[in-house]
Motif scaffolding. Sequence first.
Motif, mmCIF file in Angstrom:
data_model
loop_
_atom_site.group_PDB
_atom_site.id
_atom_site.type_symbol
_atom_site.label_atom_id
_atom_site.label_comp_id
_atom_site.label_asym_id
_atom_site.label_seq_id
_atom_site.Cartn_x
_atom_site.Cartn_y
_atom_site.Cartn_z
ATOM 1 N N SER A 181 -8.748 5.458 -10.749
ATOM 2 C CA SER A 181 -9.627 4.197 -11.225
ATOM 3 C C SER A 181 -9.151 3.735 -12.521
ATOM 4 C CB SER A 181 -11.156 4.911 -11.234
ATOM 5 O OG SER A 181 -11.779 4.194 -12.413
ATOM 6 N N ARG B 81 0.612 10.507 -7.965
ATOM 7 C CA ARG B 81 0.951 10.167 -6.776
ATOM 8 C C ARG B 81 2.541 10.627 -6.570
ATOM 9 N NH1 ARG B 81 -0.476 3.943 -6.687
ATOM 10 N NH2 ARG B 81 -0.281 4.149 -4.308
ATOM 11 N N GLY C 125 -1.324 7.744 -1.360
ATOM 12 C CA GLY C 125 -2.427 8.132 -2.461
ATOM 13 C C GLY C 125 -3.145 7.264 -2.980
ATOM 14 N N GLU C 126 -4.185 7.707 -3.609
ATOM 15 C CA GLU C 126 -5.271 6.679 -4.023
ATOM 16 C C GLU C 126 -4.666 6.038 -5.358
ATOM 17 O OE1 GLU C 126 -8.978 6.550 -3.780
ATOM 18 O OE2 GLU C 126 -9.156 6.779 -1.801
ATOM 19 N N VAL C 127 -5.141 4.830 -5.828
ATOM 20 C CA VAL C 127 -4.966 4.235 -6.848
ATOM 21 C C VAL C 127 -5.773 4.828 -7.823
ATOM 22 C CG1 VAL C 127 -4.437 2.223 -8.105
ATOM 23 C CG2 VAL C 127 -3.752 2.198 -5.842
ATOM 24 N N GLU D 221 0.863 -0.977 0.101
ATOM 25 C CA GLU D 221 0.094 -0.066 -0.098
ATOM 26 C C GLU D 221 1.005 1.254 0.038
ATOM 27 O OE1 GLU D 221 -3.279 0.782 2.484
ATOM 28 O OE2 GLU D 221 -3.895 -1.386 2.591
#
Length: 340
Positions: free
Chosen positions: A295, A308, A291-293, A288
């Motif tokens: 979409s 990121r 920051g968000e992966v 992990e």
Amino acid sequence: MIGELAPADETSPPRHDGPLLRVERLRKHFELTRGILFTQTLGHIKAVDDVSFAIRAGETLGLVGESGCGKTTTSRMILNLETPTDGEVLLEGQPIHGLQGAALRAFRAKVQAVFQDPWSSLDPRMTVGRTIAESLIVNAWGDRASIAERVRALLMQVGLRPEQAQQYPHEFSGGQRQRVALAAALAPRPQLIVLDEPVSALDVSIRAQMMNLLKDIQAQDNVAYLLVAHDLATVRHMADHTVVMYLGKIVEQAPTAVLFEDVRHPYTKALFSAVLLARPGQQDEEIELAGEVPSPLNLPTGCRFHTRCPHVMPRCSRQEPPLREVSPGHAVACHLFDGD
Ligand SMILES: Nc1ncnc2c1ncn2[C@@H]1O[C@H](COP(=O)(O)OP(=O)(O)O)[C@@H](O)[C@H]1O
Ligand code: SF4
Ligand SMILES: [Mg+2]
């Protein structure tokens, strides 16, 4: 061996001097739809987007990246279980998609698989001996006695006892079931085994045993592996060459020793530091990062990692960085290494 000429006769197969397997500009785009009668396309998931690499006979290629980056989809296309949207997979120079009948059966014998969950490849109602014998029976490998003998030899090769051929999968531990799956994969003497997260579901204490077994078998049988892993430790221990993927694309690839000495891409660096930060006992978790992966349905423009990346520059969101060699065999897709 390179440069060595085999005596040519009319019955010998076409000679092939290149890598065992080549993946060329491979793409898999899944269409996402809604509705049954009047289907509406919601978008496309670019699970694998222009991926190329090669695996040489007897070598291990490690494929690494976070969950969802396209590792399993790539493996399934190499196993001929999924048809590419574009691009090709070639075994000994021959395209594999479109093979039928005897040629497809021959391919299935040459390229085998061991998955993360051994239950998916072991039928609970069959003795493990019968499961291991399956591909030998399908390919009319020999008579009953010689098949039984080969099954016993395979069980011993993976560190199990020959008499365990009579037992059922539920009588085995997780690690032993993975050994059975490996014996079944080895049965037709494949040239390549796709190992999709082969140790991820196992206890940390028995992972090293399984990895050492895989290495011993490779040394004995000269079989090549495509090793899919989300952790860099497994790949470092096993792979000759490592390919790092992010959201369907290769961001960095290099001989493993070079990559671990001279990591370049900000994403690969983040993977390394995630491993360094991982607490003992957490090592088996999926990586992990901060920051968000994004979409997969709505990929960032330009460099897919720009949302990121700690080194992001103005052009990163506009231009997609090409994969470029920074030293022999070491390629990076990042504007920091564009050289202009
Ligand atoms: N059959 C499918 N239909 C639609 N999307 C899929 C399908 N298989 C995989 N995907 C999507 O493709 C992406 C890559 O998945 P996968 O290859 O399983 O990644 P990994 O093995 O690296 O975790 C993910 O976004 C996943 O949700
Ligand atoms: S291209 Fe830009 S955003 Fe992408 S990894 Fe390199 S520096 Fe970061
Ligand atoms: Mg996967």
